[in-house]
Design a protein around this motif. Sequence first.
Motif, short mmCIF file in Angstrom:
data_model
loop_
_atom_site.label_atom_id
_atom_site.label_comp_id
_atom_site.label_asym_id
_atom_site.label_seq_id
_atom_site.Cartn_x
_atom_site.Cartn_y
_atom_site.Cartn_z
N ASP A 49 0.81 -1.22 0.00
CA ASP A 49 0.00 0.00 0.00
C ASP A 49 0.84 1.27 0.00
OD1 ASP A 49 1.07 -0.08 2.49
OD2 ASP A 49 -0.83 0.14 3.58
N GLY A 50 2.15 1.14 -0.26
CA GLY A 50 3.01 2.30 -0.29
C GLY A 50 3.45 2.80 1.06
N SER A 51 3.15 2.07 2.12
CA SER A 51 3.50 2.52 3.47
C SER A 51 4.95 2.25 3.82
CB SER A 51 2.62 1.82 4.50
OG SER A 51 2.93 0.44 4.54
N ARG A 52 5.61 1.39 3.05
CA ARG A 52 7.00 0.97 3.27
C ARG A 52 7.15 0.15 4.55
NH1 ARG A 52 9.36 6.88 2.57
NH2 ARG A 52 8.31 6.86 4.57
N MET A 53 6.06 -0.23 5.17
CA MET A 53 6.12 -1.03 6.37
C MET A 53 5.78 -2.48 6.03
SD MET A 53 7.08 0.85 8.79
CE MET A 53 7.56 2.57 8.64
N ASP A 181 2.97 1.18 11.63
CA ASP A 181 4.06 2.14 11.53
C ASP A 181 4.30 2.65 12.94
OD1 ASP A 181 5.78 4.27 11.15
OD2 ASP A 181 4.75 5.00 9.36
N PRO A 182 5.48 2.36 13.54
CA PRO A 182 5.72 2.79 14.92
C PRO A 182 5.86 4.29 15.08
CG PRO A 182 7.71 1.87 13.98
CD PRO A 182 6.62 1.64 12.98
N MET A 183 6.06 5.01 13.97
CA MET A 183 6.29 6.45 14.00
C MET A 183 7.52 6.76 14.86
SD MET A 183 3.76 7.12 11.99
CE MET A 183 3.54 8.90 11.97
N GLY A 184 7.85 8.01 15.00
CA GLY A 184 9.02 8.35 15.78
C GLY A 184 10.31 7.91 15.10
#
Length: 245
Positions: A49-53, A181-184
Motif C-alpha cells: 500500500d506504499g507505506s513501506r512497512m 508504523d511505529p512512527m518516531g
Amino acid sequence: ADALGAAVELMIQATCSSDREGEGSGLTPGWTKQFELGRVECFSRDDEDGSRMPAALGRAVIRAPGMAILDAFWDLEQRSKADHNFAKGRVIEQLGPQTRIEHLVYKPIWPAQARDFCNVSHWRILEDGSTIVVAARSIEHDSCPPRRGAVRARLIGSGLVIKQVSLSPPVSEAFYYIQSDPMGSVPGIMVRKLQTQRPLVLQQLRSYLEPQFAARNGVDNAPDRPPREGDGGGGAARRPRLRTA
C-alpha cells in the motif's frame, strides 16, 4: 462501516486461501516464511500500500475453543495475560456489541519508547459459522489524543482469524496479522525485526489458554495442525474460501 468491511476483508484475504499454493503454506501469495518458534510459524510480506512497512503473519494451532481465543484477545482485562507486550487499554466509545474505539498502550522495547494506538476494532463470525475474524485499524478520535509518555503509532491493519477445527477436543487454527508504523525515530532494521516477531503473540495465547482446557479428554492428543490436503487418511479437506457475513 466501509472501512471496517475493508479491514475484515484484509484479514480474510491475508490469511486464507482455497488453493494452498506456494510451498504448501495455504496462504495467499506473497508471504515468505521467516522462522518457526514455539510451534508458531511466522511469515512476512513487503508492503502493498506504499507505506513501506512490512506486514507480518503468524499461524498456530491452539488447543482451545475459538470463542475462548476471541475472549482472551478482545477482553482488555485478559489481554495482558495473553500478550506480554500489552500494558493497558480502555474503550473510548462503544459503537455496537461487536465494534468499538479503543486506546491501547504497549510497553517500551529498548531502545524505543512505549507506543500507543487509537483504533477502531470489530469482530464477527463468518457465514460458515466456525470462523471468527477480528479486525482493527487506526482512527482519530477527539477523546483519544496523543499523550505524554508514549509515541502515537499507526496501525495500518491488524487482527485475528480463528478457525474452529475440532469441538471435542477443542482445537482451533489461529492466524495473527499485523502491519503498523511505529512512527518516531526507530531504525528500519529494528522495525522489520520487531514486526516479524509480533505474531509470536500466538504462542502467548497458547500458553495462557491451553492449560485451562488441558484437563479435557483427548486434548493432549490433539494435533499440532489441522489436516491439510495431501495428508494421509480420508479426513483431509480444503479450507473453504471465506466470505464476510
